[in-house]
Design a protein around this motif. Structure first.
Motif, PDB file in Angstrom:
ATOM      1  N   MET A   1     -37.148  -2.561  74.649  1.00 58.34           N
ATOM      2  CA  MET A   1     -37.916  -3.806  74.709  1.00 58.34           C
ATOM      3  C   MET A   1     -37.663  -4.704  73.504  1.00 58.34           C
ATOM      4  SD  MET A   1     -41.545  -2.840  76.476  1.00 58.34           S
ATOM      5  CE  MET A   1     -41.572  -2.020  78.086  1.00 58.34           C
ATOM      6  N   THR A   2     -37.205  -4.136  72.394  1.00 56.50           N
ATOM      7  CA  THR A   2     -36.847  -4.966  71.239  1.00 56.50           C
ATOM      8  C   THR A   2     -35.681  -5.872  71.598  1.00 56.50           C
ATOM      9  OG1 THR A   2     -37.611  -3.284  69.666  1.00 56.50           O
ATOM     10  CG2 THR A   2     -36.076  -4.939  68.842  1.00 56.50           C
ATOM     11  N   ALA A   3     -34.660  -5.296  72.232  1.00 61.07           N
ATOM     12  CA  ALA A   3     -33.527  -6.097  72.682  1.00 61.07           C
ATOM     13  C   ALA A   3     -33.935  -7.067  73.776  1.00 61.07           C
ATOM     14  CB  ALA A   3     -32.404  -5.184  73.172  1.00 61.07           C
ATOM     15  N   ALA A   4     -34.814  -6.614  74.669  1.00 62.61           N
ATOM     16  CA  ALA A   4     -35.274  -7.477  75.765  1.00 62.61           C
ATOM     17  C   ALA A   4     -36.006  -8.699  75.226  1.00 62.61           C
ATOM     18  CB  ALA A   4     -36.179  -6.690  76.698  1.00 62.61           C
ATOM     19  N   ARG A   5     -36.787  -8.505  74.179  1.00 69.16           N
ATOM     20  CA  ARG A   5     -37.502  -9.635  73.577  1.00 69.16           C
ATOM     21  C   ARG A   5     -36.516 -10.658  73.011  1.00 69.16           C
ATOM     22  NH1 ARG A   5     -41.531  -8.265  68.724  1.00 69.16           N
ATOM     23  NH2 ARG A   5     -39.596  -7.356  67.977  1.00 69.16           N
ATOM     24  N   LYS A   6     -35.468 -10.186  72.339  1.00 67.64           N
ATOM     25  CA  LYS A   6     -34.460 -11.097  71.775  1.00 67.64           C
ATOM     26  C   LYS A   6     -33.737 -11.861  72.879  1.00 67.64           C
ATOM     27  CE  LYS A   6     -30.411 -11.266  68.756  1.00 67.64           C
ATOM     28  NZ  LYS A   6     -29.662 -12.149  69.678  1.00 67.64           N
ATOM     29  N   HIS A   7     -33.366 -11.151  73.944  1.00 71.54           N
ATOM     30  CA  HIS A   7     -32.664 -11.801  75.047  1.00 71.54           C
ATOM     31  C   HIS A   7     -33.544 -12.840  75.729  1.00 71.54           C
ATOM     32  CE1 HIS A   7     -29.963  -7.983  75.337  1.00 71.54           C
ATOM     33  NE2 HIS A   7     -29.517  -8.836  74.426  1.00 71.54           N
TER      34      HIS A   7
ATOM     35  N   THR B   1     -36.490  -2.307  85.323  1.00 71.47           N
ATOM     36  CA  THR B   1     -35.501  -3.321  84.949  1.00 71.47           C
ATOM     37  C   THR B   1     -35.311  -3.292  83.437  1.00 71.47           C
ATOM     38  OG1 THR B   1     -36.220  -4.701  86.790  1.00 71.47           O
ATOM     39  CG2 THR B   1     -34.931  -5.776  85.078  1.00 71.47           C
ATOM     40  N   LYS B   2     -34.030  -3.277  82.988  1.00 72.53           N
ATOM     41  CA  LYS B   2     -33.786  -3.149  81.552  1.00 72.53           C
ATOM     42  C   LYS B   2     -32.883  -4.244  80.988  1.00 72.53           C
ATOM     43  CE  LYS B   2     -34.973   1.624  80.725  1.00 72.53           C
ATOM     44  NZ  LYS B   2     -35.614   1.890  81.985  1.00 72.53           N
ATOM     45  N   SER B   3     -32.442  -5.191  81.795  1.00 71.32           N
ATOM     46  CA  SER B   3     -31.590  -6.254  81.285  1.00 71.32           C
ATOM     47  C   SER B   3     -31.858  -7.543  82.046  1.00 71.32           C
ATOM     48  CB  SER B   3     -30.109  -5.869  81.414  1.00 71.32           C
ATOM     49  OG  SER B   3     -29.776  -5.671  82.772  1.00 71.32           O
ATOM     50  N   ILE B   4     -31.522  -8.674  81.425  1.00 72.71           N
ATOM     51  CA  ILE B   4     -31.691  -9.976  82.062  1.00 72.71           C
ATOM     52  C   ILE B   4     -30.538 -10.227  83.024  1.00 72.71           C
ATOM     53  CG2 ILE B   4     -31.605 -12.470  81.638  1.00 72.71           C
ATOM     54  CD1 ILE B   4     -33.206 -12.074  79.161  1.00 72.71           C
ATOM     55  N   GLN B   5     -30.849 -10.764  84.193  1.00 73.71           N
ATOM     56  CA  GLN B   5     -29.800 -11.196  85.099  1.00 73.71           C
ATOM     57  C   GLN B   5     -30.084 -12.623  85.551  1.00 73.71           C
ATOM     58  OE1 GLN B   5     -29.511  -9.239  88.939  1.00 73.71           O
ATOM     59  NE2 GLN B   5     -31.621  -8.531  88.849  1.00 73.71           N
ATOM     60  N   ARG B   6     -29.010 -13.383  85.749  1.00 78.03           N
ATOM     61  CA  ARG B   6     -29.124 -14.774  86.185  1.00 78.03           C
ATOM     62  C   ARG B   6     -28.573 -14.895  87.593  1.00 78.03           C
ATOM     63  NH1 ARG B   6     -26.035 -19.280  82.770  1.00 78.03           N
ATOM     64  NH2 ARG B   6     -24.272 -18.060  83.568  1.00 78.03           N
ATOM     65  N   ILE B   7     -29.309 -15.585  88.446  1.00 81.78           N
ATOM     66  CA  ILE B   7     -28.906 -15.739  89.836  1.00 81.78           C
ATOM     67  C   ILE B   7     -29.021 -17.214  90.219  1.00 81.78           C
ATOM     68  CG2 ILE B   7     -29.439 -15.156  92.232  1.00 81.78           C
ATOM     69  CD1 ILE B   7     -30.572 -12.514  91.211  1.00 81.78           C
ATOM     70  N   HIS B   8     -27.925 -17.770  90.733  1.00 84.27           N
ATOM     71  CA  HIS B   8     -27.937 -19.138  91.240  1.00 84.27           C
ATOM     72  C   HIS B   8     -28.370 -19.071  92.700  1.00 84.27           C
ATOM     73  CE1 HIS B   8     -26.056 -20.705  87.620  1.00 84.27           C
ATOM     74  NE2 HIS B   8     -25.161 -19.736  87.699  1.00 84.27           N
ATOM     75  N   LEU B   9     -29.623 -19.361  92.938  1.00 92.84           N
ATOM     76  CA  LEU B   9     -30.160 -19.230  94.283  1.00 92.84           C
ATOM     77  C   LEU B   9     -29.582 -20.286  95.223  1.00 92.84           C
ATOM     78  CD1 LEU B   9     -32.125 -17.524  95.926  1.00 92.84           C
ATOM     79  CD2 LEU B   9     -33.926 -19.138  95.337  1.00 92.84           C
TER      80      LEU B   9
ATOM     81  N   ASP C   1     -34.059 -13.216  85.766  1.00 90.71           N
ATOM     82  CA  ASP C   1     -34.975 -12.077  85.880  1.00 90.71           C
ATOM     83  C   ASP C   1     -34.922 -11.294  84.581  1.00 90.71           C
ATOM     84  OD1 ASP C   1     -36.734 -10.211  86.953  1.00 90.71           O
ATOM     85  OD2 ASP C   1     -35.121  -8.978  87.770  1.00 90.71           O
ATOM     86  N   THR C   2     -36.081 -10.961  84.027  1.00 92.04           N
ATOM     87  CA  THR C   2     -36.141 -10.270  82.743  1.00 92.04           C
ATOM     88  C   THR C   2     -36.803  -8.903  82.887  1.00 92.04           C
ATOM     89  OG1 THR C   2     -38.300 -11.210  82.169  1.00 92.04           O
ATOM     90  CG2 THR C   2     -36.349 -12.483  81.547  1.00 92.04           C
ATOM     91  N   PRO C   3     -36.519  -7.993  81.968  1.00 92.47           N
ATOM     92  CA  PRO C   3     -37.213  -6.693  81.997  1.00 92.47           C
ATOM     93  C   PRO C   3     -38.699  -6.862  81.708  1.00 92.47           C
ATOM     94  CG  PRO C   3     -35.284  -6.646  80.545  1.00 92.47           C
ATOM     95  CD  PRO C   3     -35.548  -8.086  80.881  1.00 92.47           C
ATOM     96  N   GLY C   4     -39.481  -5.887  82.154  1.00 92.88           N
ATOM     97  CA  GLY C   4     -40.890  -5.871  81.781  1.00 92.88           C
ATOM     98  C   GLY C   4     -41.013  -5.799  80.274  1.00 92.88           C
ATOM     99  N   LEU C   5     -41.814  -6.664  79.706  1.00 92.66           N
ATOM    100  CA  LEU C   5     -41.863  -6.797  78.255  1.00 92.66           C
ATOM    101  C   LEU C   5     -43.276  -6.555  77.741  1.00 92.66           C
ATOM    102  CD1 LEU C   5     -40.079  -7.588  75.815  1.00 92.66           C
ATOM    103  CD2 LEU C   5     -40.783  -9.961  76.198  1.00 92.66           C
TER     104      LEU C   5
END
Length: 302
Positions: free
Chosen positions: A10-16, A151-159, A167-171
């Protein structure tokens, strides 16, 4: 019991998430409708207000929450600046379809192919972010499950050409300030089981339900109004015939039964906090902190 849970990723998730905030227009914060304020991560508020990003608060799992209490929370959140709030159940078909238009109203300048609307989905673990994401995209792009922090990483989706989703991990946040928040989060399965003791969380839940929804405990387990949280769990063990070797009541199994029945909505539509109870809790915490500061000042003077 003070509950804290902040896994290393979650430390990395917060930075991302902080970095991604530079590129988005609206924060879609997914909350648990049964505990909307306790399930709102203060770090998300700090990150988005630093960038002056508007927030669409989704009170998810509204089908499990007390509808009158949810209405009170919506009134509260919709009175806040730069904020819009709605109640949804992301598991129900069609509920997610409202989200893009609601978010668009918070960023009317992002409304064409040259300036697509960019949304970031945020929230604590196990509030339904991935379910919402899959519903928006209309296919499985995010893992879902009954355990928090899948979920452990951010993903970007062009809908589509006009809409991009992050989409982000639970923080979670490093320190849960109020003990009751930690217990509500644990009861609602937002915290990993390795960080909690089911019996203590179930005792808290039993006490709270006896105060606000005693009829649900009576209907499901035959509890009586005079029981406290410990008695409720003991009664469940006796009623269900939960025993361990030697005939001792299996309190651990009874505790898990109460927690799981609440999480699954088998007890009824329940909200663990209201705007009024939240305000009272904060006022009591402030008074307690002031008393402690006065006591420390008095000790120092001596």
């Amino acid at each position: 019991m003070s509950i804290q849970w902040f896994p290393g990723h979650m430390t990395a998730a917060r930075k991302h998430a902080t970095d991604a905030m530079k590129s988005v227009d609206v924060v879609v914060e997914v909350l648990d409708a049964r505990l909307p304020e306790a399930s709102s991560n203060p770090m998300i508020h700090a990150i988005r207000t630093h960038r002056n990003r508007p927030c669409l608060k989704l009170l998810n799992k509204a089908d499990l929450a007390d509808p009158d209490v949810t209405a009170a929370w919506l009134k509260h959140f919709n009175s806040l600046p730069n904020t819009k709030a709605v109640a949804i159940s992301a598991r129900k078909p069609g509920e997610a379809s409202r989200i893009p238009q609601l978010a668009q109203s918070l960023a009317p300048h992002r409304d064409d192919n040259l300036k697509p609307l960019r949304l970031i989905i945020m929230g604590i673990p196990n509030v339904g972010k991935s379910t919402l994401m899959n519903a928006l995209v209309k296919k499985k792009v995010a893992a879902t499950g009954d355990e928090p922090a899948i979920t452990k990483s951010i993903q970007r989706i062009h809908l589509n050409p006009r809409l991009t989703l992050y989409d982000t991990p639970g923080l979670m946040w490093p320190k849960i300030e109020h003990e009751s928040d930690g217990l509500m989060l644990a009861a609602s399965h937002a915290i990993g089981r390795n960080a909690i003791i089911d019996e203590e969380v179930a005792t808290f839940l039993g006490n709270l339900l006896q105060q606000r929804y005693p009829h649900y405990l009576t209907a499901r387990y035959g509890c009586t109004p005079d029981m406290d949280g410990v008695s409720v769990i003991e009664h469940i063990a006796a009623r269900r015939g939960y025993r361990i070797k030697g005939g001792t009541p299996d309190i651990e199994k009874a505790s898990f039964t109460l927690l799981q029945d609440y999480r699954d909505g088998l007890l009824g539509r329940i909200s663990l906090e209201t705007p009024a109870s939240r305000a009272q809790m904060l006022a009591e915490a402030k008074a307690k902190a002031a008393d402690k500061a006065d006591e420390m000042a008095s000790d120092g003077a001596d």
